[in-house]
Design an enzyme around this catalytic site. Structure first.
Site, short mmCIF file in Angstrom:
data_model
loop_
_atom_site.label_atom_id
_atom_site.label_comp_id
_atom_site.label_asym_id
_atom_site.label_seq_id
_atom_site.Cartn_x
_atom_site.Cartn_y
_atom_site.Cartn_z
N ARG A 221 9.73 -2.60 27.70
CA ARG A 221 9.93 -3.43 28.89
C ARG A 221 9.69 -4.90 28.51
NH1 ARG A 221 12.27 0.30 30.67
NH2 ARG A 221 11.84 1.50 32.54
N HIS A 269 19.67 -4.03 27.34
CA HIS A 269 18.97 -2.83 27.84
C HIS A 269 19.84 -1.58 27.68
CE1 HIS A 269 15.58 -1.50 30.76
NE2 HIS A 269 16.00 -0.47 30.05
P1 NAP Z 1 5.63 8.61 27.17
O1 NAP Z 1 6.12 9.92 26.66
O2 NAP Z 1 4.84 8.56 28.43
O3 NAP Z 1 4.79 7.93 26.00
C1 NAP Z 1 4.02 6.79 26.20
C2 NAP Z 1 3.18 6.55 24.96
O4 NAP Z 1 2.50 5.29 25.13
C3 NAP Z 1 2.08 7.61 24.75
O5 NAP Z 1 1.92 7.87 23.37
C4 NAP Z 1 0.84 6.91 25.33
O6 NAP Z 1 -0.40 7.33 24.76
C5 NAP Z 1 1.10 5.48 24.91
N1 NAP Z 1 0.30 4.55 25.72
C6 NAP Z 1 0.28 4.40 27.06
N2 NAP Z 1 -0.62 3.47 27.43
C7 NAP Z 1 -1.20 3.04 26.29
C8 NAP Z 1 -2.23 2.11 25.99
N3 NAP Z 1 -2.85 1.43 26.97
N4 NAP Z 1 -2.58 1.93 24.70
C9 NAP Z 1 -1.98 2.62 23.71
N5 NAP Z 1 -0.98 3.53 23.92
C10 NAP Z 1 -0.61 3.73 25.19
O7 NAP Z 1 6.88 7.61 27.39
P2 NAP Z 1 8.34 7.67 26.73
O8 NAP Z 1 9.18 8.68 27.41
O9 NAP Z 1 8.16 7.76 25.25
O10 NAP Z 1 8.89 6.22 27.15
C11 NAP Z 1 8.21 5.03 26.79
C12 NAP Z 1 8.81 3.84 27.51
O11 NAP Z 1 10.09 3.51 26.95
C13 NAP Z 1 9.11 4.02 28.98
O12 NAP Z 1 7.95 3.89 29.78
C14 NAP Z 1 10.13 2.94 29.25
O13 NAP Z 1 9.49 1.76 29.67
C15 NAP Z 1 10.78 2.70 27.89
N6 NAP Z 1 12.20 3.08 27.86
C16 NAP Z 1 13.11 2.12 27.55
C17 NAP Z 1 14.45 2.46 27.49
C18 NAP Z 1 15.50 1.45 27.12
O14 NAP Z 1 16.69 1.72 27.23
N7 NAP Z 1 15.13 0.27 26.65
C19 NAP Z 1 14.86 3.77 27.77
C20 NAP Z 1 13.90 4.71 28.08
C21 NAP Z 1 12.56 4.35 28.13
P3 NAP Z 1 -0.90 8.86 24.91
O15 NAP Z 1 -0.02 9.63 23.95
O16 NAP Z 1 -2.31 8.81 24.48
O17 NAP Z 1 -0.69 9.25 26.34
C1 GLV Z 2 15.11 2.92 30.92
O1 GLV Z 2 14.72 1.84 30.62
C2 GLV Z 2 14.27 4.00 31.34
O2 GLV Z 2 13.07 3.77 31.57
O3 GLV Z 2 14.78 5.12 31.48
#
Ligand code: NAP
Ligand code: GLV
Length: 306
Positions: A221, A269
């Site tokens: 983000r 994005h």
């Molecule tokens: P997820 O499965 O919830 O993984 C989040 C990771 O971040 C986990 O390993 C979590 O730790 C860690 N985390 C959270 N808070 C933290 C902190 N304070 N300090 C250190 N580590 C922390 O999420 P995901 O599905 O991988 O997605 C991640 C993010 O990618 C989304 O929230 C979204 O913003 C972004 N995204 C972007 C796009 C794009 O097109 N650009 C697309 C999809 C998603 P734990 O393992 O200990 O819980």
């Molecule tokens: C895209 O940024 C998503 O969070 O799915």
């Protein structure tokens, strides 16, 4: 069962049609003000008015991975929020980050500029071991990215909130592990959720702790990054550049300094798109499971905010 769909900048019609096909016993409609009460809402960046009116929702399904925009609204207390997990995003994120790491490491932009001005000139190969890649966030997307980057033999580090184990990845966790993680990282990849703990986490102090010549890849983000700190550290030579897919304001305003910085690569994005068929299949399956009171994946911890 009655389901409402509301998706900002999304065409409602194919979502509604696909949800109707996947859930033939349900009544599915695009939300509009004054809609009749529903059991479930499938949403992406919906208006507050939807939740002000719909007081009987049993669960809210976020049509994306990140829930920061949804959680910024006043949502009904105690109603479960379910987000997309993977559904075709992890492989896209892995390929996007791999191309950004490789483009940087292999100096492909420099070659591109040289070739376009007619220069046939090689550069010495750079030692891979001096490009450790650190992934912030080892969740659904971060773990897949870490494994993919490891497949190219880069040293890979990961940082998460709680301790994690990912094969081939040097794992760090929590505030105590953060500085050690940064000090051993040259290419940092942000794949954290946006929460009060992670907002502005890529700033002058933290980015200064990266190895000299550091490179930033932000695919999470825009509000994770302090924009002016990145530009200042590129200008003073500590950082060599960045690939940015997400921004505080999207679309990125025409007068933003990032547009004038040749070391910054910008994409709109698109690193991991919500894939329609995969997402509808996942959401429909979870609505059915939830309705039958079975466990569902992707439930957001509202206190943790992801
Ligand atoms: P997820 O499965 O919830 O993984 C989040 C990771 O971040 C986990 O390993 C979590 O730790 C860690 N985390 C959270 N808070 C933290 C902190 N304070 N300090 C250190 N580590 C922390 O999420 P995901 O599905 O991988 O997605 C991640 C993010 O990618 C989304 O929230 C979204 O913003 C972004 N995204 C972007 C796009 C794009 O097109 N650009 C697309 C999809 C998603 P734990 O393992 O200990 O819980
Ligand atoms: C895209 O940024 C998503 O969070 O799915």
């Amino acid at each position: 069962m009655r389901i409402l769909f509301s998706g900002r900048s999304m065409d409602s019609e194919p979502w509604v049609a696909a949800l109707r096909e996947a859930l033939p016993d349900a009544s599915v409609e695009a939300w509009s003000p004054g809609a009749a009460p529903a059991d479930y809402a499938v949403v992406w960046m919906p208006p507050q008015q939807l939740f002000d009116e719909q007081r009987g929702l049993r669960a809210i399904f976020n049509a994306g991975a990140g829930v920061d925009a949804l959680l910024s609204l006043a949502l009904p207390e105690g109603v479960p929020i379910v987000r997309i997990t993977d559904a075709g995003m992890a492989v896209q994120m892995a390929e996007f980050v791999a191309q950004a790491v490789i483009r940087h490491y292999r100096e492909l932009d420099e070659y591109g500029r040289g070739i376009s001005s007619g220069a046939w000139r090689t550069r010495p190969p750079r030692p891979r071991a001096s490009f450790p890649v650190g992934i912030m966030g080892l969740g659904v997307l971060g773990a897949r990215v870490a494994q993919t980057i490891g497949g190219f033999d880069f040293p890979v580090l990961g940082w998460s909130r709680t301790p994690r184990t990912v094969a081939g990845v040097a794992c760090f966790s929590g505030p105590d592990g953060f500085h050690a993680f940064l000090a051993r990282t040259r290419v940092v990849v942000c794949l954290l959720p946006l929460t009060p703990d992670t907002e502005n986490i890529l700033n002058r102090d933290t980015l200064s702790r990266l190895m000299p010549g550091g490179y930033v890849i932000n695919v999470a983000r825009g509000a994770h990054l302090v924009d002016e700190d990145l530009v200042a550290l590129i200008d003073n030579g500590h950082l060599s550049g960045a690939t940015l897919d997400v921004f505080r304001t999207e679309p990125l305003p025409a007068d933003h300094p990032f547009w004038r910085c040749p070391a910054i690569t910008i994409t709109p994005h698109v690193s991991a798109r919500t894939l329609h068929a995969e997402s509808v299949a996942q959401i429909a399956g979870r609505i059915l499971a939830f309705h039958r009171r079975e466990p569902v994946g992707g439930v957001v911890d509202r206190a943790r905010r992801y």
